[in-house]
Structures are given as structure tokens and as C-alpha cells.
Write a protein that holds these residues in place. Structure first.
Motif, PDB file in Angstrom:
ATOM      1  N   ARG A  42       0.825  -1.214   0.000  1.00 23.51           N
ATOM      2  CA  ARG A  42       0.000   0.000   0.000  1.00 23.51           C
ATOM      3  C   ARG A  42       0.862   1.268   0.000  1.00 23.51           C
ATOM      4  NH1 ARG A  42      -3.100  -3.577   3.235  1.00 23.51           N
ATOM      5  NH2 ARG A  42      -5.226  -3.803   2.451  1.00 23.51           N
ATOM      6  N   ILE A  43       1.801   1.295  -0.934  1.00 29.30           N
ATOM      7  CA  ILE A  43       2.698   2.445  -1.076  1.00 29.30           C
ATOM      8  C   ILE A  43       2.832   2.801  -2.551  1.00 29.30           C
ATOM      9  CG2 ILE A  43       4.081   1.964   0.976  1.00 29.30           C
ATOM     10  CD1 ILE A  43       6.202   0.738  -0.942  1.00 29.30           C
ATOM     11  N   GLU A  44       3.383   3.968  -2.807  1.00 30.89           N
ATOM     12  CA  GLU A  44       3.743   4.386  -4.164  1.00 30.89           C
ATOM     13  C   GLU A  44       5.259   4.242  -4.245  1.00 30.89           C
ATOM     14  OE1 GLU A  44       2.989   5.820  -8.000  1.00 30.89           O
ATOM     15  OE2 GLU A  44       1.470   5.514  -6.462  1.00 30.89           O
ATOM     16  N   LEU A  45       5.735   3.453  -5.212  1.00 29.51           N
ATOM     17  CA  LEU A  45       7.173   3.212  -5.326  1.00 29.51           C
ATOM     18  C   LEU A  45       7.920   4.463  -5.768  1.00 29.51           C
ATOM     19  CD1 LEU A  45       7.387  -0.308  -7.032  1.00 29.51           C
ATOM     20  CD2 LEU A  45       7.477   0.252  -4.617  1.00 29.51           C
ATOM     21  N   ASP A  46       9.065   4.701  -5.135  1.00 29.57           N
ATOM     22  CA  ASP A  46       9.944   5.779  -5.576  1.00 29.57           C
ATOM     23  C   ASP A  46      10.997   5.188  -6.525  1.00 29.57           C
ATOM     24  OD1 ASP A  46      11.446   4.331  -3.775  1.00 29.57           O
ATOM     25  OD2 ASP A  46      12.089   6.052  -2.594  1.00 29.57           O
ATOM     26  N   ASP A  47      11.833   6.049  -7.084  1.00 31.00           N
ATOM     27  CA  ASP A  47      12.827   5.585  -8.057  1.00 31.00           C
ATOM     28  C   ASP A  47      13.770   4.537  -7.469  1.00 31.00           C
ATOM     29  OD1 ASP A  47      11.867   7.046 -10.169  1.00 31.00           O
ATOM     30  OD2 ASP A  47      13.354   8.642 -10.026  1.00 31.00           O
ATOM     31  N   ALA A  48      14.164   4.698  -6.217  1.00 28.12           N
ATOM     32  CA  ALA A  48      15.089   3.750  -5.595  1.00 28.12           C
ATOM     33  C   ALA A  48      14.464   2.364  -5.510  1.00 28.12           C
ATOM     34  CB  ALA A  48      15.491   4.237  -4.208  1.00 28.12           C
ATOM     35  N   ARG A  49      13.202   2.322  -5.171  1.00 25.28           N
ATOM     36  CA  ARG A  49      12.526   1.016  -5.053  1.00 25.28           C
ATOM     37  C   ARG A  49      12.290   0.401  -6.429  1.00 25.28           C
ATOM     38  NH1 ARG A  49       9.230  -1.253  -0.881  1.00 25.28           N
ATOM     39  NH2 ARG A  49       9.359  -3.465  -1.337  1.00 25.28           N
ATOM     40  N   VAL A  50      11.991   1.214  -7.437  1.00 27.10           N
ATOM     41  CA  VAL A  50      11.836   0.696  -8.803  1.00 27.10           C
ATOM     42  C   VAL A  50      13.170   0.132  -9.280  1.00 27.10           C
ATOM     43  CG1 VAL A  50      11.291   1.282 -11.199  1.00 27.10           C
ATOM     44  CG2 VAL A  50       9.908   2.236  -9.359  1.00 27.10           C
ATOM     45  N   LEU A  51      14.257   0.816  -8.957  1.00 22.87           N
ATOM     46  CA  LEU A  51      15.586   0.303  -9.303  1.00 22.87           C
ATOM     47  C   LEU A  51      15.848  -1.039  -8.635  1.00 22.87           C
ATOM     48  CD1 LEU A  51      18.020   3.351  -9.233  1.00 22.87           C
ATOM     49  CD2 LEU A  51      17.487   1.886 -11.165  1.00 22.87           C
ATOM     50  N   ALA A  52      15.424  -1.184  -7.388  1.00 22.92           N
ATOM     51  CA  ALA A  52      15.598  -2.450  -6.679  1.00 22.92           C
ATOM     52  C   ALA A  52      14.823  -3.567  -7.382  1.00 22.92           C
ATOM     53  CB  ALA A  52      15.152  -2.312  -5.232  1.00 22.92           C
ATOM     54  N   VAL A  53      13.616  -3.261  -7.843  1.00 19.59           N
ATOM     55  CA  VAL A  53      12.807  -4.237  -8.578  1.00 19.59           C
ATOM     56  C   VAL A  53      13.516  -4.631  -9.877  1.00 19.59           C
ATOM     57  CG1 VAL A  53      10.644  -4.572  -9.856  1.00 19.59           C
ATOM     58  CG2 VAL A  53      10.611  -3.505  -7.589  1.00 19.59           C
ATOM     59  N   LEU A  54      14.003  -3.641 -10.609  1.00 15.81           N
ATOM     60  CA  LEU A  54      14.710  -3.910 -11.866  1.00 15.81           C
ATOM     61  C   LEU A  54      15.968  -4.734 -11.623  1.00 15.81           C
ATOM     62  CD1 LEU A  54      14.387  -0.412 -13.554  1.00 15.81           C
ATOM     63  CD2 LEU A  54      13.277  -2.525 -14.304  1.00 15.81           C
ATOM     64  N   ASP A  55      16.685  -4.394 -10.578  1.00 18.13           N
ATOM     65  CA  ASP A  55      17.912  -5.107 -10.236  1.00 18.13           C
ATOM     66  C   ASP A  55      17.606  -6.573  -9.920  1.00 18.13           C
ATOM     67  OD1 ASP A  55      20.686  -5.138  -9.866  1.00 18.13           O
ATOM     68  OD2 ASP A  55      20.499  -4.787  -7.711  1.00 18.13           O
TER      69      ASP A  55
END
Length: 148
Positions: A42-55
Motif C-alpha cells: 500500500r505504497i507508491e514506489l519511488d525511483d530507488a525502489r523501482v531500481l531495486a525491482v529492476l535489479d
């Protein structure tokens, strides 16, 4: 919406117009992973978290690629390799060993770490700086080398 996630969303439209099925499927998978985390937490992902997903996705594909090659399934290995290339387009440029070394040195100086017991504190500072730009196993080796 994070800038990176917005860029990924825009990219899928271009892939759809170009009728590039593999690219569309891979980008949809990226957006799906992001959406799953947003719904679960229940959050909105920030760029750092999107990078973690991509990684994470990139690492999974590299592992699969190696397993397919070992099993003699070049057809599936090629698909994984192509997905790695697509996912990598959204990741920042990888860091060189020298750049990683400098980041590790700075983190050690910041924490005042002098032994392996303080490795966790050093890694906590280093990880956000290198997310998606360097392999954490490589980072861990450098930290151990500089602390040991």
C-alpha cells in the motif's frame, strides 16, 4: 508516480506501436512487479525502489540464463538474454571497480568501521548508492577486502 516508472510506462507505448512482442511482454512484467509491491505494501514506489525491482529481475534472468545454458536450452537462454538487455535499458550505467572502491572507502570512513563486525553498517550506507549499478556480491567482496 516516480520518474523512472513513468518513463517505463511511456516506453511500453512505443514498444506496442513497434509491435515488439518480447519488449512489450518484458516491460509489462516490470510494471506488474512494481504494481504488485504497491498493492501488497500500500505504497507508491519511488525511483530507488523501482531500481531495486529492476535489479532483482535482472539478477533472476541472469541466473535463469546460466541454468538454461547449462541444460543446453539455447532457445530459452536467448530469450532470457534479450530480457536482460531490455531490463538493463532502465538501469543506470554500471559502476567500475574503482568507483565501487571509492564508495566503499567513503562508507568505511563515515562509519569508522575497522573490523568485519561493522560490515553491516558499511553495507547499509553503500547499498542505496550502488543499487542497480553494481552486483552486491562484488560490493561485499570489496568491503571484506578493505575491512580485512
Amino acid at each position: 508516480m516516480s520518474a523512472l516508472k513513468k518513463f517505463i510506462s511511456e516506453t511500453i507505448k512505443d514498444a506496442m506501436r513497434a509491435k515488439d512482442k518480447l519488449r512489450v511482454t518484458t516491460i509489462r512484467t516490470i510494471l506488474s512487479e512494481c504494481k504488485k509491491i504497491e498493492i501488497d505494501e500500500r505504497i507508491e514506489l519511488d525511483d530507488a525502489r523501482v531500481l531495486a525491482v529492476l535489479d532483482k529481475m535482472n539478477k533472476q534472468r541472469k541466473d535463469s540464463h546460466q541454468q538454461f545454458l547449462a541444460a543446453g536450452r539455447e532457445d530459452l537462454a536467448e530469450i532470457e538474454h534479450n530480457e536482460i538487455k531490455i531490463i538493463s535499458e532502465f538501469l543506470p550505467a554500471p559502476l567500475t571497480d574503482d568507483e565501487v572502491g571509492e564508495i566503499v572507502k567513503a562508507a568505511i570512513a563515515e562509519t569508522g568501521a575497522s573490523s568485519m563486525q561493522q560490515m553491516g553498517a558499511v553495507m547499509a550506507i553503500v547499498k542505496p548508492q550502488v543499487q542497480g549499478r553494481a552486483d552486491m556480491a562484488t560490493i561485499s567482496k570489496q568491503v571484506k577486502a578493505q575491512l580485512g
